[in-house]
Design a protein around this motif. Structure first.
Motif, mmCIF file in Angstrom:
data_model
loop_
_atom_site.group_PDB
_atom_site.id
_atom_site.type_symbol
_atom_site.label_atom_id
_atom_site.label_comp_id
_atom_site.label_asym_id
_atom_site.label_seq_id
_atom_site.Cartn_x
_atom_site.Cartn_y
_atom_site.Cartn_z
ATOM 1 N N MET A 57 1.535 -3.522 -0.481
ATOM 2 C CA MET A 57 0.319 -3.070 -1.151
ATOM 3 C C MET A 57 0.678 -2.479 -2.512
ATOM 4 S SD MET A 57 -2.515 -0.503 0.278
ATOM 5 C CE MET A 57 -3.778 0.173 -0.732
ATOM 6 N N ASP A 58 -0.088 -2.901 -3.501
ATOM 7 C CA ASP A 58 0.122 -2.368 -4.843
ATOM 8 C C ASP A 58 -0.424 -0.938 -4.884
ATOM 9 O OD1 ASP A 58 0.557 -2.026 -7.511
ATOM 10 O OD2 ASP A 58 -0.621 -3.769 -8.150
ATOM 11 N N GLN A 59 0.312 -0.006 -5.425
ATOM 12 C CA GLN A 59 -0.065 1.406 -5.407
ATOM 13 C C GLN A 59 -1.308 1.700 -6.240
ATOM 14 O OE1 GLN A 59 1.038 3.749 -3.426
ATOM 15 N NE2 GLN A 59 2.310 2.160 -2.500
ATOM 16 N N LYS A 60 -1.631 0.871 -7.215
ATOM 17 C CA LYS A 60 -2.829 1.144 -8.009
ATOM 18 C C LYS A 60 -4.119 0.901 -7.219
ATOM 19 C CE LYS A 60 -2.974 -3.337 -10.368
ATOM 20 N NZ LYS A 60 -2.915 -3.996 -11.663
ATOM 21 N N TYR A 61 -4.019 0.231 -6.048
ATOM 22 C CA TYR A 61 -5.191 0.012 -5.200
ATOM 23 C C TYR A 61 -5.182 0.908 -3.967
ATOM 24 C CZ TYR A 61 -5.675 -4.146 -8.056
ATOM 25 O OH TYR A 61 -5.800 -5.010 -9.118
ATOM 26 N N SER A 62 -4.318 1.873 -3.884
ATOM 27 C CA SER A 62 -4.215 2.716 -2.692
ATOM 28 C C SER A 62 -5.422 3.628 -2.517
ATOM 29 C CB SER A 62 -2.931 3.544 -2.729
ATOM 30 O OG SER A 62 -2.964 4.415 -3.851
ATOM 31 N N HIS A 63 -6.195 3.857 -3.568
ATOM 32 C CA HIS A 63 -7.368 4.719 -3.466
ATOM 33 C C HIS A 63 -8.566 3.997 -2.841
ATOM 34 C CE1 HIS A 63 -8.135 2.398 -7.091
ATOM 35 N NE2 HIS A 63 -9.428 2.693 -6.920
ATOM 36 N N ALA A 64 -8.544 2.667 -2.783
ATOM 37 C CA ALA A 64 -9.673 1.899 -2.245
ATOM 38 C C ALA A 64 -9.755 2.056 -0.734
ATOM 39 C CB ALA A 64 -9.514 0.427 -2.604
ATOM 40 N N HIS A 65 -10.976 2.079 -0.222
ATOM 41 C CA HIS A 65 -11.188 2.190 1.219
ATOM 42 C C HIS A 65 -12.269 1.214 1.657
ATOM 43 C CE1 HIS A 65 -14.923 4.381 0.399
ATOM 44 N NE2 HIS A 65 -14.219 5.050 -0.511
ATOM 45 N N ASP A 66 -12.370 1.028 2.947
ATOM 46 C CA ASP A 66 -13.334 0.101 3.520
ATOM 47 C C ASP A 66 -14.741 0.666 3.383
ATOM 48 O OD1 ASP A 66 -14.274 -2.129 4.781
ATOM 49 O OD2 ASP A 66 -13.688 -1.512 6.793
#
Length: 156
Positions: A57-66
């Motif tokens: 997983m790319d860390q710049k997308y770690s804030h996204a949630h379902d």
């Protein structure tokens, strides 16, 4: 995503098999090209799926949630409700489709009749002296004023 693959166990498999089996006798080269296309699609989608779901997983997308809130899930809930509704009441969808298909069938049968009275294939040609077709009523195979078969039972 799985519906695009067209291999056993997926959504599109039955349609792919019917097209391939039905076309093999008349278009074998095109069927081979279609099967190669299915295999290439399978390889591409599996590669994409592996990178999407199983890759790092790319860390710049770690804030996204379902989608957690009901408002976020509302489009999916509407689609599920409509699908279940059409499962239990299919005539509503069928009538909408038929309202678009019936005029097309009427135009097609006006140009080429569906079949002859003796259920044989009917080759049809237009008479040059007949008046142009102006009504929306389909032409019948036994109407000699508008269409004439190349060979009919009365000629034999």
């Amino acid at each position: 995503m799985y519906g695009s693959i067209g291999v056993p166990g997926t959504l599109n498999f039955i349609a792919e098999v019917m097209i391939i089996v039905g076309s093999w006798n008349k278009y074998p080269f095109q069927v081979i090209v279609a099967v190669v296309g299915i295999v290439l699609t399978l390889a591409y989608l599996f590669k994409m799926m592996r990178g999407l779901f199983y890759g790092p997983m790319d860390q710049k997308y770690s804030h996204a949630h379902d989608a957690v809130a009901v408002v976020d899930r509302l489009p999916l809930l509407i689609m599920i409700t409509v699908s279940i509704g059409f499962f239990f009441f299919p005539m509503h969808l069928y009538n909408v489709v038929r309202s678009g298909v019936d005029p097309l069938i009427a135009k097609i049968t006006r140009v080429v009749p569906v079949g002859s009275l003796n259920r044989e294939t009917l080759d049809v040609k237009r008479e040059t002296t007949s008046p142009p077709v102006t009504s929306d009523a389909p032409l019948l195979a036994n109407n000699p004023s508008r269409v004439t078969p190349y060979a009919s039972r009365s000629d034999q």
